[in-house]
Design an enzyme around this catalytic site. Structure first.
Site, PDB file in Angstrom:
ATOM      1  CE  LYS A   1      -4.350  -1.507   0.237  1.00 18.83           C
ATOM      2  NZ  LYS A   1      -5.413  -1.096  -0.693  1.00 18.83           N
TER       3      LYS A   1
ATOM      4  CB  SER B   1      -0.556  -8.375  -0.837  1.00 21.02           C
ATOM      5  OG  SER B   1      -1.468  -9.086  -0.014  1.00 21.02           O
TER       6      SER B   1
END
Length: 415
Positions: A52, A309
């Site tokens: 992110k 992720s």
């Protein structure tokens, strides 16, 4: 080379002033298990332990380039997006107001505050994320702040595409397959769009939590739709509605290439990666690795990249993860047992347990009749086939019981 390729390359290059590219590591254990070359793109090793940071960096950078006077940024997030925004605002020397639900775990609040320092203000608003989001957007309208969307933003998608830039530069050859986790779609759409021009032969599999399959729903409806309910366990990817901009890029995806990750099975993968590899993954971070189980017959001899992720895992959740994994593997059951209220009844029941069976929980719920009482029993064993044998002995002895292990409604009330 397309305009998107140029901007994604530029984004990746400028990120090097903030953090080094994340490793792309061949995993010997998974490669041997699946008879393939399995590589892990370790986004769990960014400064904020998730990808992110990429989208947040690129969005803030581009807004500042277009309007240097813009110094206030706003976001709504209960996790990785908030941490990425906080880190980047500290880097750029701008301010951020970060809205988080009141129910956000203290660990996530503390980490966001550490990353942002004096550059950020955290406001806890709303019991549910929709309330938090509405408050953040209203604040933006009042103050002239710039709202940083977590995935439905062209600059964010462009930033996430830097993952693809790095994969192609780090691998000696173009991979055969890339496995991508999907939540709001920012990462998946960025990687797909970049690979479309730079490595068009690459195949994809997309995996989303079974309790938040927003991409599958959108492909079925041919437009983004809101799921009526979402299982929030895979909190980094449990999104009720995929972003409109990501879906524009992903709308041509073959639905057969979109996989649903069982929340309990994901826990088995998290534990395997922790115990075997020493890699800490959050539920969303384990999605791509877990999906290898569904495509094991399709990847032999191929080069496969799984994007891990995120690794923002609160170890206070470890008991829940272990229990979910046990339930998936058939090693733990919860029963409601109708126990006779007579001397020796409990001893009779205990005598039916095998040498590998263990009682993890025993709780009288109530007396349903004068001569019987309802008991909640949690049982653990070492082999799933032990349970059918135990149940057969219980039936033969006349014990009445109900297996509530997979009864979500009843389990939520009594377990």
């Amino acid at each position: 080379m397309s305009d998107f390729t140029d901007t994604a390359l530029a984004a990746a290059s400028r990120m090097r002033g903030l953090f080094a590219e994340t490793p792309l590591q061949r995993n010997a254990h998974l490669s041997a298990k699946y008879g393939a070359e399995i590589w892990l793109k370790r986004e769990d090793l960014t400064p904020v332990r998730s990808y992110k940071i990429r989208g947040a960096f690129n969005a803030i950078r581009k807004v500042r380039a277009a309007d240097p006077a813009q110094e206030l940024f706003v976001c709504a997030s209960a996790g990785n997006h908030a941490q990425g925004v906080a880190f980047c605002c500290q880097h750029f020397g701008v301010r951020a107001v970060i809205f988080m639900p009141v129910t956000t775990p203290q660990q996530k609040i503390d980490k966001t505050r550490i990353f942002g320092g004096d550059a950020i203000e955290i406001r806890l608003v709303g019991d549910y994320f929709d309330d938090t989001l509405a408050s953040a957007q209203a604040y933006c309208a009042e103050t002239g702040g710039h709202f940083l969307a977590p995935f439905d933003d062209e600059d964010v998608i462009e930033g996430q595409a830097s993952v693809a830039v790095e994969i192609l530069s780090q691998l000696p050859d173009v991979p055969d397959l890339v496995v991508l986790p999907v939540g709001g779609g920012g990462l998946a759409s960025g990687v797909v769009k970049y690979m479309a021009t730079e490595a068009p032969a690459v195949d994809f599999r997309f995996v989303e939590p079974a309790g938040g399959a927003s991409l599958a729903a959108a492909l079925s409806a041919r437009e983004p739709v809101s799921l009526p309910q979402v299982d929030s366990f895979v909190d980094g990817a449990a999104v009720a509605r995929i972003g409109a901009r990501p879906f524009e890029i992903l709308k041509a995806v073959d639905p057969a290439k979109v996989l649903a990750g069982d929340e309990n099975r994901i826990c088995t993968t998290m534990l395997d990666m922790l115990n075997v590899e020493g890699i800490v993954l959050e539920p969303a971070g384990a999605l791509a690795v877990d999906a290898l189980k569904d495509i094991s017959d399709q990847i032999a001899g191929k080069t496969v990249v799984c994007v891990t992720s995120g690794g923002n895992f609160d170890f206070e959740r470890l008991p829940e993860v272990k229990e979910r994994a046990q339930k998936y593997r058939g090693l733990k059951k919860y029963l409601i047992l109708r126990m006779p209220q007579r001397p020796g009844a409990l001893k009779d029941f205990l005598g039916m347990l095998g040498p590998e069976d263990d009682i993890a929980r025993f709780e009288y719920l109530k007396k349903s009749a004068r001569n019987f009482g309802s008991v909640l029993i949690g049982l653990e064993t070492t082999q799933p086939e032990n349970f059918p044998r135990l149940f057969a002995r219980m039936n033969e002895a006349g014990f009445t019981f109900r297996d509530i292990t997979n009864d979500e409604t009843l389990s939520a009330l009594v377990v």
